[in-house]
Every structure is written in C-alpha cells, then in structure tokens.
Scaffold this motif. Structure first.
Motif, short mmCIF file in Angstrom:
data_model
loop_
_atom_site.label_atom_id
_atom_site.label_comp_id
_atom_site.label_asym_id
_atom_site.label_seq_id
_atom_site.Cartn_x
_atom_site.Cartn_y
_atom_site.Cartn_z
N MET A 1 40.77 -73.51 -111.72
CA MET A 1 39.52 -73.92 -112.21
C MET A 1 38.41 -73.08 -111.64
N LEU A 2 38.60 -72.48 -110.30
CA LEU A 2 37.30 -71.82 -109.88
C LEU A 2 36.93 -70.30 -110.72
N HIS A 3 38.01 -69.94 -111.40
CA HIS A 3 37.47 -68.76 -112.07
C HIS A 3 36.67 -69.10 -113.40
N LEU A 4 36.27 -70.32 -113.59
CA LEU A 4 35.49 -70.78 -114.53
C LEU A 4 33.86 -70.78 -114.11
N LEU A 5 34.05 -70.69 -112.73
CA LEU A 5 32.68 -70.82 -112.23
C LEU A 5 31.81 -69.55 -112.67
N PRO A 6 30.45 -69.78 -113.05
CA PRO A 6 29.60 -68.75 -113.19
C PRO A 6 29.31 -67.76 -111.82
N THR A 7 29.04 -66.69 -112.02
CA THR A 7 28.61 -65.73 -111.04
C THR A 7 27.03 -65.73 -110.66
N LEU A 8 26.90 -66.45 -109.71
CA LEU A 8 25.44 -66.23 -109.62
C LEU A 8 24.88 -65.34 -108.51
N LEU A 9 23.59 -64.87 -108.82
CA LEU A 9 22.83 -63.86 -108.04
C LEU A 9 22.44 -64.79 -106.83
N PRO A 10 22.19 -64.06 -105.66
CA PRO A 10 21.89 -64.65 -104.58
C PRO A 10 20.22 -65.29 -104.77
N ASP A 11 20.04 -66.49 -104.04
CA ASP A 11 18.54 -66.84 -104.12
C ASP A 11 17.46 -65.93 -103.85
N PRO A 12 16.61 -65.46 -104.66
CA PRO A 12 15.74 -64.41 -104.35
C PRO A 12 15.02 -64.61 -102.93
N ILE A 13 14.49 -65.84 -102.78
CA ILE A 13 13.73 -65.90 -101.70
C ILE A 13 14.70 -65.84 -100.21
N TRP A 14 15.80 -66.56 -100.50
CA TRP A 14 16.63 -66.62 -99.11
C TRP A 14 17.42 -65.15 -98.86
N GLY A 15 17.35 -64.35 -100.04
CA GLY A 15 17.94 -63.04 -99.92
C GLY A 15 17.14 -61.99 -99.18
N LEU A 16 15.70 -62.35 -99.66
CA LEU A 16 14.74 -61.53 -99.09
C LEU A 16 14.52 -61.85 -97.63
N THR A 17 14.71 -63.39 -97.10
CA THR A 17 14.75 -63.36 -95.69
C THR A 17 15.72 -62.88 -95.07
N ALA A 18 16.94 -62.78 -95.59
CA ALA A 18 17.97 -62.23 -95.06
C ALA A 18 17.82 -60.48 -94.58
N GLU A 19 17.01 -60.11 -95.61
CA GLU A 19 16.56 -58.63 -95.46
C GLU A 19 15.60 -58.52 -94.38
N PHE A 20 14.68 -59.53 -94.29
CA PHE A 20 13.65 -59.48 -93.19
C PHE A 20 14.42 -59.69 -91.75
N GLN A 21 15.36 -60.39 -91.89
CA GLN A 21 15.78 -60.60 -90.32
C GLN A 21 16.79 -59.40 -90.04
N ALA A 22 17.25 -58.67 -90.98
CA ALA A 22 17.90 -57.50 -90.58
C ALA A 22 17.14 -56.30 -90.28
N ASP A 23 15.59 -56.44 -90.51
CA ASP A 23 14.78 -55.32 -90.45
C ASP A 23 14.47 -55.31 -88.78
N PRO A 24 14.94 -54.09 -88.19
CA PRO A 24 14.44 -53.91 -86.82
C PRO A 24 13.18 -53.89 -86.23
N ARG A 25 12.16 -53.46 -87.33
CA ARG A 25 10.83 -53.31 -86.67
C ARG A 25 10.06 -54.52 -86.03
N PRO A 26 9.66 -54.34 -84.81
CA PRO A 26 8.93 -55.47 -83.98
C PRO A 26 7.60 -55.84 -84.95
N GLU A 27 7.13 -54.95 -85.65
CA GLU A 27 5.81 -55.41 -86.04
C GLU A 27 5.95 -56.20 -87.41
#
Ligand SMILES: Cc1ncc(COP(=O)(O)O)c(C=O)c1O
Length: 393
Positions: A1-27
């Motif tokens: 049944m799992l193949h019937l699941l819709p493919t969802l985009l990452p949550d825009p807010i939490w996706g951006l937060t992950a990008e922020f966490q990966a950013d090495p700039r201290p400022e």
C-alpha cells in the motif's frame, strides 16, 4: 500500500531551518521559525514554569489516565483568561484541553465538519501556513480572504467585498491578535465592524489566538474576541500556550465553543470529547498541571511575559529606526505598527534569497521574519543588509 502514498515536498519552514543549521557562517541569523528567542538566541523556559515543574516533581503522585476533556481546572482558567474573569459569557462556554493550538484547530475543524458539513472556512491571505492543510484534512472547503493594512488597522471594506460569496453558517477564521505572518491587527472599530458583518451574514467566527500577551498584554489581546462574543450567538476559539507560557513542546492549548445558550454546552462537550477520544484519547496532563501552577503565580508569569513583549517591541522599533537611518524605502516603516513577533518585509522572494545567500539572514521567501530572532548587537548589520537588498530589485 505504501506505493499509493503521495510524494510530499519538505515543509518549507523546517526545510529552511535545516539549510540554516548547515550554514557555517557565525554571523548568520535565524528569523524563520515562530518561537521567541532571547538575546542569546535561546528559547528560554520561563522561571515560573521551572518552579512549577520542580513543585510537580515533588507532589505529582500518579500518572493514571485523566478525563477526556483534560484538566478541568486548567480549562476553567483558560476560559477566564480568554473571556475575562467577570464576563457574563463564561456560562455559555464549552472548553476542552487540546494538544497545542494546532490540536485545537484540528478538533474544531472536525467539529465544524460534524455540525455543519457544507460549511466553507475562510482563512486570511496571507495567513498561517498550516491553516489550510488542517481544515482540508478535516474535510472542509477552504477559501481565502485578503488581510491588508489600512490607515488605522485592516482593510475591512476589502474583506467584506471578498466575502460576497460567503453563506450563512460559513466560518470566518480570524487571528485574535499578532497576525501570523503580517503582524497587522484590526483596530477596535474594525472588530466592531467584523462582529456586525458576521451577525448580518450569519457567519461563525473562529478566533485563533496563538500569541495572547505578545501584542499589547494578556487581557488587551482578547479585546477582539470579547467584541465578537458580546455580539454573536456562536463563536469558536482555539488558543495556544506554546508562546505565552513557553510550553512549545509540551503541547498545550484549548478549543472553546461559546454556544448560543447554556443548555447546548453538554452536547457540545460530549462531541468535542468524542473527537479527541477517537484520535488521541485524552490530552497530556503534565503541561496542564504546570499551567495551573503558572496561573497561581500570575504576577510572576505576567512579569516574565511583559519582559518578552517589551524585548520584541524594542527590537521592532530599533530595526525601523536603523532602517530609516540607512535610507531603506519608506514602505519598511509600516513594520512599526505591527504587533507580535512577525512582519512581512516588503521584499521579493529573490531579495529574500539574496538576504540568505549574501548575508546569512534567514527569513521565508514570502518576506516573513521573526523579529524575536534578532539580537540587539546584530540590528545594524541586519538593517544594512535589508536596505542593500531592497535597493536591488
Ligand atoms: C496563528 C497560529 N495558530 C496556531 C499555531 C499553532 O500553535 P501550537 O504550536 O500551539 O500548535 C501557530 C503556531 O505557530 C500560529 O502561528
């Protein structure tokens, strides 16, 4: 049944937060997620909450199941916090503890679907990113109405014009204070006009109040809700303790139905309880027990909340002053009047992306920034960056 699941985009807010966490700039600056941050960039646990938790660790004797409506004393305190200690409307209210403000919105969505299946729920544009998905998951039809600033408050004429198709029994979702994401709140006159419009068109307001205490104060921030409840037979309300008690991950809130008459309360409560029962059975006791002790230490809670609100107001004012000095366009000065933690910067998605890539300042592509994410020491850098980006369309 799992193949019937819709493919969802990452949550825009939490996706951006992950990008922020990966950013090495201290400022780098995180103005993305809607949580309060102090001068150290932390989301602190309130002292009044820490004291309550210590007390509970000593005295809480059992983790046995609790009633389906949650903690009765908490529900009564929240009803008074929302409607006012001396309100004559208290006896018309059915209040159930929920899993945060989100849980309250979903429970009310399911409740509306049960009571008025054909209702459309009208949500604000721009609006809270999760409103539409929550109500669509409840099976409701969702439509938007515009939320724009006017000279004194919001443009109610535009709203009323766009609600021409609304039908009796439709639900009008309104943010009780500190609109997310725009920070634009109705004036007292706007609330009176909205209440009269709902009465004339037989619309049911659902007041979502997630930032009580972040606008003008705990009681001041419920003025709009009070005006609706005084005017209308039926008002729905969702409230969250995530922000004003800092209980974000402990998931505490209420769903309240102010019914046309007292005798409708028992039936309303049974239905709300049953909706919770078939989902998570009962809400968490721990956060409600903490909140009860916070209510008992109200002066300390209010003092801590006032300090939070004052810090956000200070940052907002300083940012506007600095932007003015840096020669940023006059449109940025609208931020001065906004309430709560959020504002929409008048910048395009490309300009918001430049803020991220060139300066490490992270807000949403829509322009939403969390003012509480700023630190006083960074204000000048942030204003320079915003003014620079604004000058390059
Ligand atoms: C307008 C609005 N409603 C509801 C919520 C949900 O609150 P909670 O975190 O308590 O579920 C939020 C949270 O950001 C919000 O901004």
């Amino acid at each position: 049944m799992l193949h019937l699941l819709p493919t969802l985009l990452p949550d825009p807010i939490w996706g951006l937060t992950a990008e922020f966490q990966a950013d090495p700039r201290p400022e780098k600056l995180d103005l993305i997620v809607g949580v309060y941050r102090d001068e150290n960039g932390q989301t602190p646990t309130l002292d009044v909450v820490k004291a309550a938790e210590c007390q509970l660790a000593e005295t809480a004797a059992t983790k046995a199941y609790r009633p389906l409506a949650g903690n009765a004393s908490f529900n009564a305190s929240m009803t008074r916090l929302l409607l006012g200690d001396t309100s004559t409307e208290l006896e018309r209210a059915a209040t159930i503890q929920t899993v945060g403000g989100t849980g309250a919105l979903r429970l009310l969505g399911d409740f509306i679907k049960l009571a008025q299946p054909a209702a459309t729920i009208w949500t604000t544009d721009p609006g809270y990113i999760n409103h539409r998905p929550i109500f669509e998951t409840s099976g409701l039809r969702v439509r938007d109405y515009p939320w724009r600033q006017s000279a004194e408050g919001i443009d109610v004429d535009l709203i009323f014009h766009c609600l021409a198709d609304a039908r009796p029994g439709d639900v009008l979702l309104i943010h009780g204070c500190c609109h997310n994401p725009s920070g634009i709140d109705p004036s007292a006159e706007d609330w009176t006009e909205i209440a009269a419009f709902c009465a004339k068109r037989e619309l049911v307001p659902l007041v979502d109040i997630a930032y009580q205490g972040f606008g003008d104060g705990l009681s001041e921030d419920t003025a709009g809700l009070h005006r609706l409840v005084e005017t209308l037979p039926l008002v729905l309300c969702s409230a969250s303790c995530s922000k004003n008690m800092g209980l974000y991950c402990d998931r505490l809130g209420v769903a309240m139905v102010v019914a046309p008459e007292e005798r409708a309360i028992a039936k309303t409560m049974r239905n709300l309880e049953n909706l919770g029962r078939t989902n998570y059975s009962m809400p968490p006791e721990h956060s409600a027990a903490v909140a009860n002790l916070v209510f008992n230490a109200k002066a300390q809670w209010v003092a801590e909340l006032d300090a939070i609100r004052n810090r956000v107001s200070y940052l907002r004012k300083e940012l506007c002053d600095t932007l003015e000095r840096q020669g940023a366009p006059a449109s940025f000065q609208a931020l001065r009047r906004h309430k709560g933690m959020f504002s929409l910067l008048p910048l395009s998605p490309t300009q918001m992306q430049r803020l991220r890539s060139e300066y490490g300042i992270y807000g949403s592509d829509t322009g939403r920034v969390n003012i509480a994410g700023l630190r006083a020491a960074d204000l000048s850098m942030a204003a320079t960056a915003i003014a620079d980006v604004a000058a390059r369309p």
